[in-house]
Scaffold this motif. Sequence first.
Motif, PDB file in Angstrom:
ATOM      1  N   SER A 147      49.043  65.957  -1.760  1.00 12.95           N
ATOM      2  CA  SER A 147      48.577  67.330  -1.962  1.00 12.95           C
ATOM      3  C   SER A 147      47.404  67.658  -1.038  1.00 12.95           C
ATOM      4  O   SER A 147      47.336  68.754  -0.471  1.00 12.95           O
ATOM      5  N   LYS A 150      51.541  74.213  -1.364  1.00 13.37           N
ATOM      6  CA  LYS A 150      52.888  74.518  -1.865  1.00 13.37           C
ATOM      7  C   LYS A 150      53.977  74.101  -0.883  1.00 13.37           C
ATOM      8  O   LYS A 150      55.040  73.605  -1.292  1.00 13.37           O
ATOM      9  N   THR A 159      53.235  69.611   1.085  1.00 16.83           N
ATOM     10  CA  THR A 159      52.925  68.364   0.380  1.00 16.83           C
ATOM     11  C   THR A 159      53.996  67.308   0.620  1.00 16.83           C
ATOM     12  O   THR A 159      53.697  66.117   0.755  1.00 16.83           O
TER      13      THR A 159
END
Length: 397
Positions: free
Chosen positions: A326, A178, A181
């Motif tokens: 990610s 969260k 990235t």
Amino acid sequence: MSKQKTKIQTLLEILLTSTKLGLTSFGGPVAHLAYFKDEYIDRRKWLDDRTYADIIAICQFLPGPASSQVGISIGMLRGGLLGGLISWFGFTVPSIIVLIVFALMYQTFSLEDAGFIHSLKIVAAAVVLHALIGLGKKLTPDKPRLAIAIVAASIMLLYPSAWMQILIILGAGLLGLKLFTDKADSNVQPFSVNISKKLGLTSLGILISLLVILPFLNRVSDNPLITIFDTFFRVGSLVFGGGHVVLPMIEREVVPTGLLTANEFLAGYGMAQAVPGPLFTFSSYLGTMMEGITGAIVATIGIFLPSFLLIIAALPFLNELRKRASFQGILMGVNASVVGILLAAFYDPVINSSIFSTTDFALGVILFGLLTIWKVPAWLIVILGVIGGYVLQFITL
């Protein structure tokens, strides 16, 4: 010359070269990578600099001992799967032998009350603090990651257990996804390796199957060797951050459960600083203390087997994963939590079992200064720590 003879010569060359490195590579993972570059890249030209850098990058993304995984990867590229095994064997066995002998001496001669054993614990405190600061600078360079480390340390101190450590790592990975990235490196170089995706998936399947089956076997069996293999295989599968992070992970598995005392644990960890090769061979000492030489073999195989399975599983796929923002974000979060876990272990058991007086603290400060300011190698710190312990004991009488 036949292909078979050429292959045997190649494997023999890998064995001799890796054994030479296993006998001389003092100083921890960063130093190991420098030794590898000098021997494998500069002298023998087995790989070029760029390929070597790519291999290092891949191994940094995996749990387990990075320098050992780099050596395994080079062996695989040079001599196939057997080449990887031989490369690991040569690099690792010298320190395994030394630590097994030390464990047998510890048990045979009742060394627990010997003065140098306490000095080894103080050495361990200085080395862990040095590693903690180095990891902190690298893995927690901003406030969010530093916050993750602090929270992880606090939770581990309040609720110390191996399962809590796993939950912390998983939670930190989700936070990393969260929060980090957008900080991913977009300039990731491609990597090529001749391992099929089918073999990679098979290897990953074996790893996951063992992680599921071993705890069940351990619960239904009274065999101590299954307990040892389950413990060390799980540690080898989940430890991010290299050798020093093995300390808290294994400690939570073996000390609270009564398999070893805190004194026995830290004495071996201190001795592990004095030998060349990977710090994961600390498992050989622990296995010997639990179940003799058989225990050493089982523990060593248990902690290193995940590295082989992960390398085989990751190389065909990791090139694509490394490009994904990610995936990089998850690892940033995980690495930050590793710093916190190590910070908690620095307090308990390291400080709690080693620093009992102003003399102990003074020796620890001196050793830490030699490590940090004067860059004295860890193996020499062990020798100086033992000598210094006796000198300070004599002075303060």
